[in-house]
Write an enzyme that holds these catalytic residues in place. Sequence first.
Site, mmCIF file in Angstrom:
data_model
loop_
_atom_site.group_PDB
_atom_site.id
_atom_site.type_symbol
_atom_site.label_atom_id
_atom_site.label_comp_id
_atom_site.label_asym_id
_atom_site.label_seq_id
_atom_site.Cartn_x
_atom_site.Cartn_y
_atom_site.Cartn_z
ATOM 1 N N ASP A 7 9.890 2.490 2.018
ATOM 2 C CA ASP A 7 8.578 3.239 1.665
ATOM 3 C C ASP A 7 8.606 3.223 3.497
ATOM 4 O O ASP A 7 7.740 2.278 3.702
ATOM 5 C CB ASP A 7 7.318 2.987 1.485
ATOM 6 C CG ASP A 7 6.017 3.612 1.661
ATOM 7 O OD1 ASP A 7 6.014 4.088 2.938
ATOM 8 O OD2 ASP A 7 4.905 3.401 1.003
ATOM 9 N N PHE B 93 1.023 -1.065 -0.536
ATOM 10 C CA PHE B 93 0.672 0.004 0.179
ATOM 11 C C PHE B 93 0.515 1.777 0.347
ATOM 12 O O PHE B 93 1.590 1.717 1.102
ATOM 13 C CB PHE B 93 -1.154 0.036 1.701
ATOM 14 C CG PHE B 93 -1.793 1.375 1.280
ATOM 15 C CD1 PHE B 93 -2.642 1.187 -0.027
ATOM 16 C CD2 PHE B 93 -1.607 2.574 1.732
ATOM 17 C CE1 PHE B 93 -3.653 2.544 -0.036
ATOM 18 C CE2 PHE B 93 -2.637 3.754 2.339
ATOM 19 C CZ PHE B 93 -3.103 3.434 0.998
ATOM 20 N N LYS C 295 3.576 10.590 8.471
ATOM 21 C CA LYS C 295 2.652 10.117 9.064
ATOM 22 C C LYS C 295 3.290 10.960 10.578
ATOM 23 O O LYS C 295 2.635 11.419 10.857
ATOM 24 C CB LYS C 295 2.689 8.289 9.865
ATOM 25 C CG LYS C 295 1.317 7.459 8.456
ATOM 26 C CD LYS C 295 1.655 6.688 8.793
ATOM 27 C CE LYS C 295 0.699 5.355 7.720
ATOM 28 N NZ LYS C 295 -1.072 6.038 7.960
HETATM 29 N N1 PLP Z 1 2.222 4.482 2.439
HETATM 30 C C1 PLP Z 1 2.378 3.690 4.176
HETATM 31 C C2 PLP Z 1 2.986 2.646 4.251
HETATM 32 C C3 PLP Z 1 1.089 4.102 4.580
HETATM 33 O O1 PLP Z 1 0.622 3.797 5.338
HETATM 34 C C4 PLP Z 1 0.414 4.641 3.974
HETATM 35 C C5 PLP Z 1 -0.758 5.626 5.216
HETATM 36 O O2 PLP Z 1 -1.329 4.102 5.277
HETATM 37 C C6 PLP Z 1 0.479 5.565 3.228
HETATM 38 C C7 PLP Z 1 1.963 5.623 1.787
HETATM 39 C C8 PLP Z 1 0.109 6.534 2.175
HETATM 40 O O3 PLP Z 1 -0.168 8.020 3.118
HETATM 41 P P1 PLP Z 1 -0.978 9.158 3.577
HETATM 42 O O4 PLP Z 1 -2.347 8.726 3.718
HETATM 43 O O5 PLP Z 1 -0.114 10.165 4.415
HETATM 44 O O6 PLP Z 1 -1.427 9.476 2.148
#
Ligand code: PLP
Length: 376
Positions: A208, A123, A237
């Site tokens: 990520d 994700f 986050k």
């Molecule tokens: N990447 C990962 C691993 C995530 O857990 C999340 C959100 O849960 C995102 C990207 C997307 O982040 P945002 O909701 O701040 O756009």
Amino acid sequence: MPTYKRAPVEFARGEGARLWDVDGKEYLDFFAGLGVQNAGHCHPRITEAIREQAGRLVGVSNLYYSEPGMRFAERLSESSLGGRVFLCNSGAEANECAIKLARKHAHAKGIGEPEIVVLEGAFHGRTVATLAASPKIASEDLFGPLPAGFRAVPRDDPEALEAAVGERTAAVMIEPIQGEAGVHPIPDPVIAAARKACDASGALLVLDEIQTGMGRAGSLWAWQQGPARPDVMTAAKALGGGLPVGACVTARGLEGVLEAGEHGSTFAGAPLAAAAALAAIDVIDDPSLLGRVRELGGHFSDGLRSIDGIAEVRGRGLMVGAGLADGLDPAGIASRALDAGLVLNVPAPATLRFLPPLVISEAEVDKALEILGRCV
Ligand code: PLP
């Protein structure tokens, strides 16, 4: 818009690992705003930094300099890959920057239609490109046409990953622990294979760290406990101490890929958010706090293993997932836990996820285990 299914509770106040609702009922927070409040709710140093900066200068355009954003970018780079930082406002935006950077880097090598290799279960966000990078949601096909150029491979097969990286590959993009899929740590051999394949082909390894970073897994960045250093890292986050801050960080040698005018973001790196982010990294980049995250994570995971009905415990540090035994209803458990004063989350079928603030005490962890024992 009704894009969130909400639980029937309205929170009014928070402190450390505790929340209070509008009726004054107290809760233990094992969700931390989905992995955002790593320093705990209303940490005094972050609150004070926000208060002080709010009275001095909240925002200016990135067409000018301002100190907090520059200091924060420098601190973030020194604590990670040593290259340059693009600041932004969310995780998806940080990953968009990484995708653009990887594609431009590939174009410079003459690759006309670059491809980014991602893992099944990944994700990476909800913008159109990061959806395309998230195989399960991409396959649901609600928002097509999605951009081309992403290829998914199984998350536990180093050979399949190496075989997928070739002349057209711009990057391999991986979450060190898949959070939204239900807390699945990516095996070290898969990450090592990604590093090897990227080194051989000249593709970039992008990690990520949006959910795993800022101490969540027991080191400032999860990759610091793994087999490979990335070329590009994204974070968000918990990065902003509760304010919306994301970042894409490069290793040395990639500093100049994105040039003036090629990328931007109006709010990014504004003094107020940057002051909060500086305070947050000060609180979290602390060996004794990170050591406690590993210890308490082990203690919590051991406690979960002793609960009848929990079949599997996964994760690292205070990023923990519990796989439930057949027939147990995770939504029912989460709802009973909420009634009993424990906030937790169900990210995937038959799975509970726990992301408490990293400042949580052992007594609070034990109290959560006791509530869970009853609710499961
Ligand atoms: N990447 C990962 C691993 C995530 O857990 C999340 C959100 O849960 C995102 C990207 C997307 O982040 P945002 O909701 O701040 O756009």
